[in-house]
Design a protein around this motif. Sequence first.
Motif, PDB file in Angstrom:
ATOM      1  N   HIS A   1     -18.289 -55.331  -3.903  1.00 23.65           N
ATOM      2  CA  HIS A   1     -18.937 -55.650  -5.194  1.00 23.65           C
ATOM      3  C   HIS A   1     -18.254 -56.867  -6.251  1.00 23.65           C
ATOM      4  O   HIS A   1     -18.982 -57.484  -6.679  1.00 23.65           O
ATOM      5  CB  HIS A   1     -19.022 -54.239  -5.933  1.00 23.65           C
ATOM      6  CG  HIS A   1     -19.565 -53.106  -5.381  1.00 23.65           C
ATOM      7  ND1 HIS A   1     -20.887 -52.935  -5.236  1.00 23.65           N
ATOM      8  CD2 HIS A   1     -19.022 -52.038  -4.733  1.00 23.65           C
ATOM      9  CE1 HIS A   1     -21.261 -51.977  -4.745  1.00 23.65           C
ATOM     10  NE2 HIS A   1     -20.056 -51.334  -4.449  1.00 23.65           N
ATOM     11  N   GLU A   2     -16.920 -56.807  -5.899  1.00 24.38           N
ATOM     12  CA  GLU A   2     -16.473 -57.873  -6.610  1.00 24.38           C
ATOM     13  C   GLU A   2     -16.894 -59.238  -6.252  1.00 24.38           C
ATOM     14  O   GLU A   2     -17.100 -60.297  -6.851  1.00 24.38           O
ATOM     15  CB  GLU A   2     -14.817 -57.898  -6.771  1.00 24.38           C
ATOM     16  CG  GLU A   2     -14.195 -58.871  -7.594  1.00 24.38           C
ATOM     17  CD  GLU A   2     -14.411 -58.864  -9.036  1.00 24.38           C
ATOM     18  OE1 GLU A   2     -13.915 -59.815  -9.644  1.00 24.38           O
ATOM     19  OE2 GLU A   2     -15.010 -58.209  -9.507  1.00 24.38           O
ATOM     20  N   GLN A   3     -16.767 -59.554  -4.815  1.00 24.96           N
ATOM     21  CA  GLN A   3     -17.272 -60.588  -4.026  1.00 24.96           C
ATOM     22  C   GLN A   3     -18.608 -60.905  -4.670  1.00 24.96           C
ATOM     23  O   GLN A   3     -18.995 -62.188  -4.873  1.00 24.96           O
ATOM     24  CB  GLN A   3     -17.212 -60.395  -2.694  1.00 24.96           C
ATOM     25  CG  GLN A   3     -17.470 -61.654  -1.880  1.00 24.96           C
ATOM     26  CD  GLN A   3     -17.218 -61.252  -0.428  1.00 24.96           C
ATOM     27  OE1 GLN A   3     -18.263 -60.475   0.209  1.00 24.96           O
ATOM     28  NE2 GLN A   3     -16.213 -61.863   0.340  1.00 24.96           N
ATOM     29  N   GLN A   4     -19.530 -59.979  -4.667  1.00 21.63           N
ATOM     30  CA  GLN A   4     -20.838 -60.364  -4.922  1.00 21.63           C
ATOM     31  C   GLN A   4     -20.875 -60.573  -6.544  1.00 21.63           C
ATOM     32  O   GLN A   4     -21.683 -61.734  -6.889  1.00 21.63           O
ATOM     33  CB  GLN A   4     -21.920 -59.052  -4.826  1.00 21.63           C
ATOM     34  CG  GLN A   4     -23.289 -59.341  -4.809  1.00 21.63           C
ATOM     35  CD  GLN A   4     -23.710 -60.570  -4.031  1.00 21.63           C
ATOM     36  OE1 GLN A   4     -23.579 -60.259  -2.907  1.00 21.63           O
ATOM     37  NE2 GLN A   4     -24.621 -61.458  -4.523  1.00 21.63           N
ATOM     38  N   ARG A   5     -20.334 -60.005  -7.229  1.00 25.99           N
ATOM     39  CA  ARG A   5     -20.451 -60.291  -8.783  1.00 25.99           C
ATOM     40  C   ARG A   5     -19.712 -61.725  -8.846  1.00 25.99           C
ATOM     41  O   ARG A   5     -20.237 -62.680  -9.676  1.00 25.99           O
ATOM     42  CB  ARG A   5     -19.142 -59.525  -9.612  1.00 25.99           C
ATOM     43  CG  ARG A   5     -19.336 -59.596 -11.034  1.00 25.99           C
ATOM     44  CD  ARG A   5     -18.070 -58.798 -11.751  1.00 25.99           C
ATOM     45  NE  ARG A   5     -17.168 -59.463 -11.616  1.00 25.99           N
ATOM     46  CZ  ARG A   5     -16.452 -60.271 -12.305  1.00 25.99           C
ATOM     47  NH1 ARG A   5     -17.137 -61.000 -13.223  1.00 25.99           N
ATOM     48  NH2 ARG A   5     -15.192 -60.851 -11.791  1.00 25.99           N
ATOM     49  N   LEU A   6     -18.662 -62.249  -8.345  1.00 21.02           N
ATOM     50  CA  LEU A   6     -18.400 -63.664  -8.387  1.00 21.02           C
ATOM     51  C   LEU A   6     -19.482 -64.566  -7.819  1.00 21.02           C
ATOM     52  O   LEU A   6     -19.523 -65.711  -8.425  1.00 21.02           O
ATOM     53  CB  LEU A   6     -17.047 -64.024  -7.506  1.00 21.02           C
ATOM     54  CG  LEU A   6     -15.845 -62.977  -8.320  1.00 21.02           C
ATOM     55  CD1 LEU A   6     -14.384 -63.069  -7.267  1.00 21.02           C
ATOM     56  CD2 LEU A   6     -15.333 -63.838  -9.472  1.00 21.02           C
ATOM     57  N   ARG A   7     -19.966 -64.216  -6.624  1.00 18.15           N
ATOM     58  CA  ARG A   7     -20.998 -65.298  -6.212  1.00 18.15           C
ATOM     59  C   ARG A   7     -22.245 -65.344  -7.148  1.00 18.15           C
ATOM     60  O   ARG A   7     -22.780 -66.395  -7.199  1.00 18.15           O
ATOM     61  CB  ARG A   7     -21.491 -64.850  -4.836  1.00 18.15           C
ATOM     62  CG  ARG A   7     -20.390 -64.819  -3.635  1.00 18.15           C
ATOM     63  CD  ARG A   7     -20.919 -64.498  -2.382  1.00 18.15           C
ATOM     64  NE  ARG A   7     -19.853 -64.443  -1.361  1.00 18.15           N
ATOM     65  CZ  ARG A   7     -19.108 -65.384  -1.034  1.00 18.15           C
ATOM     66  NH1 ARG A   7     -19.373 -66.506  -0.989  1.00 18.15           N
ATOM     67  NH2 ARG A   7     -18.039 -65.166   0.014  1.00 18.15           N
ATOM     68  N   ASP A   8     -22.514 -64.039  -7.622  1.00 15.94           N
ATOM     69  CA  ASP A   8     -23.798 -64.224  -8.619  1.00 15.94           C
ATOM     70  C   ASP A   8     -23.430 -65.324 -10.114  1.00 15.94           C
ATOM     71  O   ASP A   8     -24.236 -65.875 -10.263  1.00 15.94           O
ATOM     72  CB  ASP A   8     -24.144 -62.698  -9.263  1.00 15.94           C
ATOM     73  CG  ASP A   8     -24.565 -61.914  -8.076  1.00 15.94           C
ATOM     74  OD1 ASP A   8     -25.232 -62.737  -6.966  1.00 15.94           O
ATOM     75  OD2 ASP A   8     -24.731 -60.792  -8.180  1.00 15.94           O
ATOM     76  N   LYS A   9     -22.364 -64.945 -10.372  1.00 17.51           N
ATOM     77  CA  LYS A   9     -21.340 -65.838 -11.531  1.00 17.51           C
ATOM     78  C   LYS A   9     -21.712 -67.427 -11.156  1.00 17.51           C
ATOM     79  O   LYS A   9     -22.012 -67.995 -11.925  1.00 17.51           O
ATOM     80  CB  LYS A   9     -20.242 -65.131 -11.963  1.00 17.51           C
ATOM     81  CG  LYS A   9     -19.873 -65.924 -13.179  1.00 17.51           C
ATOM     82  CD  LYS A   9     -18.679 -65.317 -13.813  1.00 17.51           C
ATOM     83  CE  LYS A   9     -18.353 -66.050 -14.977  1.00 17.51           C
ATOM     84  NZ  LYS A   9     -17.194 -65.283 -15.697  1.00 17.51           N
ATOM     85  N   ALA A  10     -21.503 -67.573  -9.805  1.00 17.23           N
ATOM     86  CA  ALA A  10     -21.409 -68.935  -9.424  1.00 17.23           C
ATOM     87  C   ALA A  10     -22.838 -69.418  -9.315  1.00 17.23           C
ATOM     88  O   ALA A  10     -22.959 -70.488  -9.715  1.00 17.23           O
ATOM     89  CB  ALA A  10     -20.647 -68.995  -8.054  1.00 17.23           C
ATOM     90  N   ARG A  11     -23.714 -68.652  -8.951  1.00 22.88           N
ATOM     91  CA  ARG A  11     -24.964 -69.038  -9.006  1.00 22.88           C
ATOM     92  C   ARG A  11     -25.784 -69.300 -10.230  1.00 22.88           C
ATOM     93  O   ARG A  11     -26.282 -70.313 -10.278  1.00 22.88           O
ATOM     94  CB  ARG A  11     -25.843 -68.059  -7.904  1.00 22.88           C
ATOM     95  CG  ARG A  11     -27.341 -68.362  -7.829  1.00 22.88           C
ATOM     96  CD  ARG A  11     -27.918 -67.235  -7.096  1.00 22.88           C
ATOM     97  NE  ARG A  11     -27.896 -65.872  -7.625  1.00 22.88           N
ATOM     98  CZ  ARG A  11     -28.219 -65.405  -8.670  1.00 22.88           C
ATOM     99  NH1 ARG A  11     -28.935 -66.167  -9.781  1.00 22.88           N
ATOM    100  NH2 ARG A  11     -28.017 -64.301  -9.032  1.00 22.88           N
ATOM    101  N   ARG A  12     -25.477 -68.408 -11.097  1.00 21.88           N
ATOM    102  CA  ARG A  12     -25.841 -68.677 -12.325  1.00 21.88           C
ATOM    103  C   ARG A  12     -25.196 -69.772 -12.884  1.00 21.88           C
ATOM    104  O   ARG A  12     -26.118 -70.586 -13.796  1.00 21.88           O
ATOM    105  CB  ARG A  12     -25.588 -67.479 -13.204  1.00 21.88           C
ATOM    106  CG  ARG A  12     -26.590 -66.253 -12.948  1.00 21.88           C
ATOM    107  CD  ARG A  12     -26.365 -65.045 -14.080  1.00 21.88           C
ATOM    108  NE  ARG A  12     -25.057 -64.555 -14.224  1.00 21.88           N
ATOM    109  CZ  ARG A  12     -24.247 -63.723 -13.447  1.00 21.88           C
ATOM    110  NH1 ARG A  12     -25.091 -63.097 -12.786  1.00 21.88           N
ATOM    111  NH2 ARG A  12     -23.246 -63.292 -13.718  1.00 21.88           N
TER     112      ARG A  12
END
Length: 63
Positions: free
Chosen positions: A32-43
């Motif tokens: 979940h943390e990994q996905q949150r960080l990747r989503d933030k990077a994409r944004r």
Amino acid sequence: MSTADEARGRVRQMRDKAQELDRAAEGVDDQHEQQRLRDKARRLRDQSDQEAAMASGDIDPII
């Protein structure tokens, strides 16, 4: 410093931060943390692309 230079600087900072977040995501075991960080990077990358396009005059910010 010109407005265009400032915009390029902001875009570079956002892209650098996105790379940093992607690297951080690689080192996290929690999915979940990994996905949150990747989503933030994409944004951040999306936002930097928009700012770069506006700075170059490719898109109209009024739309």
